[in-house]
Design a protein around this motif. Sequence first.
Motif, PDB file in Angstrom:
ATOM      1  N   ALA A  24     -38.154  48.605   1.762  1.00 21.25           N
ATOM      2  CA  ALA A  24     -37.161  47.268   2.230  1.00 21.25           C
ATOM      3  C   ALA A  24     -37.495  46.073   0.741  1.00 21.25           C
ATOM      4  N   HIS A  25     -38.616  45.867   0.460  1.00 22.38           N
ATOM      5  CA  HIS A  25     -39.368  44.841  -1.147  1.00 22.38           C
ATOM      6  C   HIS A  25     -38.347  45.326  -1.835  1.00 22.38           C
ATOM      7  N   ARG A  26     -38.426  46.809  -1.791  1.00 23.00           N
ATOM      8  CA  ARG A  26     -37.472  46.974  -3.703  1.00 23.00           C
ATOM      9  C   ARG A  26     -35.957  47.140  -3.254  1.00 23.00           C
ATOM     10  N   VAL A  27     -35.982  47.200  -2.061  1.00 21.30           N
ATOM     11  CA  VAL A  27     -33.955  46.513  -2.317  1.00 21.30           C
ATOM     12  C   VAL A  27     -34.143  45.037  -2.039  1.00 21.30           C
ATOM     13  N   SER A  28     -35.429  44.528  -1.871  1.00 20.14           N
ATOM     14  CA  SER A  28     -35.172  42.830  -2.079  1.00 20.14           C
ATOM     15  C   SER A  28     -35.460  42.321  -2.564  1.00 20.14           C
ATOM     16  N   TYR A  29     -35.755  43.134  -3.933  1.00 21.52           N
ATOM     17  CA  TYR A  29     -35.852  42.719  -5.562  1.00 21.52           C
ATOM     18  C   TYR A  29     -34.415  43.088  -5.959  1.00 21.52           C
ATOM     19  N   ILE A  61     -31.423  43.511  -5.571  1.00 20.44           N
ATOM     20  CA  ILE A  61     -30.626  42.439  -4.369  1.00 20.44           C
ATOM     21  C   ILE A  61     -30.519  40.847  -5.754  1.00 20.44           C
ATOM     22  N   HIS A  62     -31.669  40.492  -5.401  1.00 23.35           N
ATOM     23  CA  HIS A  62     -32.540  38.636  -5.828  1.00 23.35           C
ATOM     24  C   HIS A  62     -32.708  39.331  -6.931  1.00 23.35           C
ATOM     25  N   ARG A  63     -33.367  39.679  -8.005  1.00 25.17           N
ATOM     26  CA  ARG A  63     -33.538  40.341  -9.256  1.00 25.17           C
ATOM     27  C   ARG A  63     -33.149  40.476  -9.684  1.00 25.17           C
ATOM     28  N   GLY A  64     -32.396  41.503 -10.057  1.00 25.89           N
ATOM     29  CA  GLY A  64     -31.876  43.080 -10.571  1.00 25.89           C
ATOM     30  C   GLY A  64     -32.459  44.135 -10.362  1.00 25.89           C
ATOM     31  N   PRO A  65     -31.666  45.013 -11.380  1.00 29.13           N
ATOM     32  CA  PRO A  65     -32.831  46.402 -11.495  1.00 29.13           C
ATOM     33  C   PRO A  65     -34.040  46.496 -11.421  1.00 29.13           C
ATOM     34  N   ASP A  73     -49.479  40.572  -1.275  1.00 24.96           N
ATOM     35  CA  ASP A  73     -50.355  41.297  -0.248  1.00 24.96           C
ATOM     36  C   ASP A  73     -49.849  41.539   1.159  1.00 24.96           C
ATOM     37  N   THR A  74     -48.509  41.200   1.244  1.00 20.18           N
ATOM     38  CA  THR A  74     -48.582  41.814   2.752  1.00 20.18           C
ATOM     39  C   THR A  74     -47.289  42.509   2.841  1.00 20.18           C
ATOM     40  N   PRO A  75     -47.586  44.241   2.486  1.00 18.22           N
ATOM     41  CA  PRO A  75     -46.319  45.215   2.700  1.00 18.22           C
ATOM     42  C   PRO A  75     -45.307  44.851   3.385  1.00 18.22           C
ATOM     43  N   ASP A  76     -45.197  43.812   4.666  1.00 16.35           N
ATOM     44  CA  ASP A  76     -43.476  43.467   4.949  1.00 16.35           C
ATOM     45  C   ASP A  76     -43.092  42.637   4.567  1.00 16.35           C
ATOM     46  N   CYS A  77     -43.493  42.050   3.363  1.00 18.62           N
ATOM     47  CA  CYS A  77     -42.818  41.321   3.019  1.00 18.62           C
ATOM     48  C   CYS A  77     -41.532  41.518   2.517  1.00 18.62           C
ATOM     49  N   VAL A  78     -40.814  40.731   2.147  1.00 18.29           N
ATOM     50  CA  VAL A  78     -39.464  40.795   1.138  1.00 18.29           C
ATOM     51  C   VAL A  78     -38.911  39.454   0.418  1.00 18.29           C
ATOM     52  N   ASN A  79     -40.071  38.286   0.336  1.00 21.32           N
ATOM     53  CA  ASN A  79     -39.361  37.404   0.042  1.00 21.32           C
ATOM     54  C   ASN A  79     -39.360  37.869  -1.536  1.00 21.32           C
ATOM     55  N   PRO A  80     -38.087  37.603  -2.155  1.00 20.28           N
ATOM     56  CA  PRO A  80     -38.057  38.238  -3.971  1.00 20.28           C
ATOM     57  C   PRO A  80     -39.217  37.102  -4.865  1.00 20.28           C
ATOM     58  N   ASN A  81     -39.408  35.935  -4.024  1.00 22.34           N
ATOM     59  CA  ASN A  81     -40.524  34.973  -5.269  1.00 22.34           C
ATOM     60  C   ASN A  81     -41.744  35.694  -4.923  1.00 22.34           C
ATOM     61  N   HIS A  82     -42.448  36.126  -4.104  1.00 25.48           N
ATOM     62  CA  HIS A  82     -43.629  37.354  -4.214  1.00 25.48           C
ATOM     63  C   HIS A  82     -43.595  38.234  -4.368  1.00 25.48           C
ATOM     64  N   LEU A  83     -42.541  39.081  -4.945  1.00 24.46           N
ATOM     65  CA  LEU A  83     -42.171  40.292  -5.509  1.00 24.46           C
ATOM     66  C   LEU A  83     -42.152  40.479  -7.312  1.00 24.46           C
ATOM     67  N   PHE A  84     -42.749  41.921  -7.713  1.00 28.35           N
ATOM     68  CA  PHE A  84     -42.511  41.893  -9.417  1.00 28.35           C
ATOM     69  C   PHE A  84     -43.418  42.664  -9.216  1.00 28.35           C
ATOM     70  N   PRO A 136     -36.509  48.763 -13.292  1.00 26.14           N
ATOM     71  CA  PRO A 136     -36.448  49.864 -14.160  1.00 26.14           C
ATOM     72  C   PRO A 136     -37.604  51.231 -13.685  1.00 26.14           C
ATOM     73  N   THR A 137     -36.855  52.216 -13.957  1.00 23.63           N
ATOM     74  CA  THR A 137     -37.156  53.333 -13.752  1.00 23.63           C
ATOM     75  C   THR A 137     -38.776  53.709 -13.844  1.00 23.63           C
ATOM     76  N   GLY A 138     -39.245  54.392 -12.776  1.00 21.09           N
ATOM     77  CA  GLY A 138     -40.553  54.825 -12.810  1.00 21.09           C
ATOM     78  C   GLY A 138     -41.120  53.127 -12.358  1.00 21.09           C
ATOM     79  N   LYS A 139     -41.512  52.059 -12.186  1.00 21.69           N
ATOM     80  CA  LYS A 139     -42.356  51.673 -12.360  1.00 21.69           C
ATOM     81  C   LYS A 139     -41.822  50.626 -10.626  1.00 21.69           C
ATOM     82  N   CYS A 140     -42.915  49.704 -10.167  1.00 20.17           N
ATOM     83  CA  CYS A 140     -43.346  49.338  -9.311  1.00 20.17           C
ATOM     84  C   CYS A 140     -42.595  48.359  -8.780  1.00 20.17           C
TER      85      CYS A 140
END
Length: 122
Positions: free
Chosen positions: A47-52, A54-58, A70-81, A60-64
Motif C-alpha cells: 500500500a505504501h508503494r501504491v500511495s507513493y 499515486i501522489h508522487r509519481g512513478p 518508520d511505521t510499516p503501515d503508514c501510507v502518508n505520501p509525505n512520509h515516503l521517499f 524507478p525500477t529497482g528502487k524501494c
Amino acid sequence: MEYLEIIEIRLRSSAIRKEGSDCWFWQKHKDRDGYGRIKFRGEMSLAHRVSYLIHRGPIPTGKCVLHKCDTPDCVNPNHLFIGTQADNMADMHNKGRGNMKHLNKGWPPHAAALQAAREGKS
C-alpha cells in the motif's frame, strides 16, 4: 472517474489518522511484517508503494519506497521517499531497527559486539 482516482479514494478510505501522529495508518489487509496490502492493477501490492505512485509519481525500477516515520503501515505520501535497498538497510541500521541476527554469521567482524550492544549486554 479514472482508475488512479478510484485507487486514491480506496487508499484514503482504508487508512485512519490518530491524534498525535501525522501517519495515515492502513486498516485493511497487512502482511506478516505489518505492511499494508492493496489490490492494484490486478495484483496485491504494498500500500505504501501504491500511495507513493499515486501522489508522487512513478517509482524507478529497482528502487524501494522507504518510510521517514518508520511505521510499516503508514501510507502518508509525505512520509515516503525513494531509495535503494542499501539505503533501506543503512536507514534501518542508523535508526536501530531490525533484526541483526544475520550479522552473527561472522561478518562484519564486530557483528557479535554490535548484537550484544543492541541487547544491552556489552
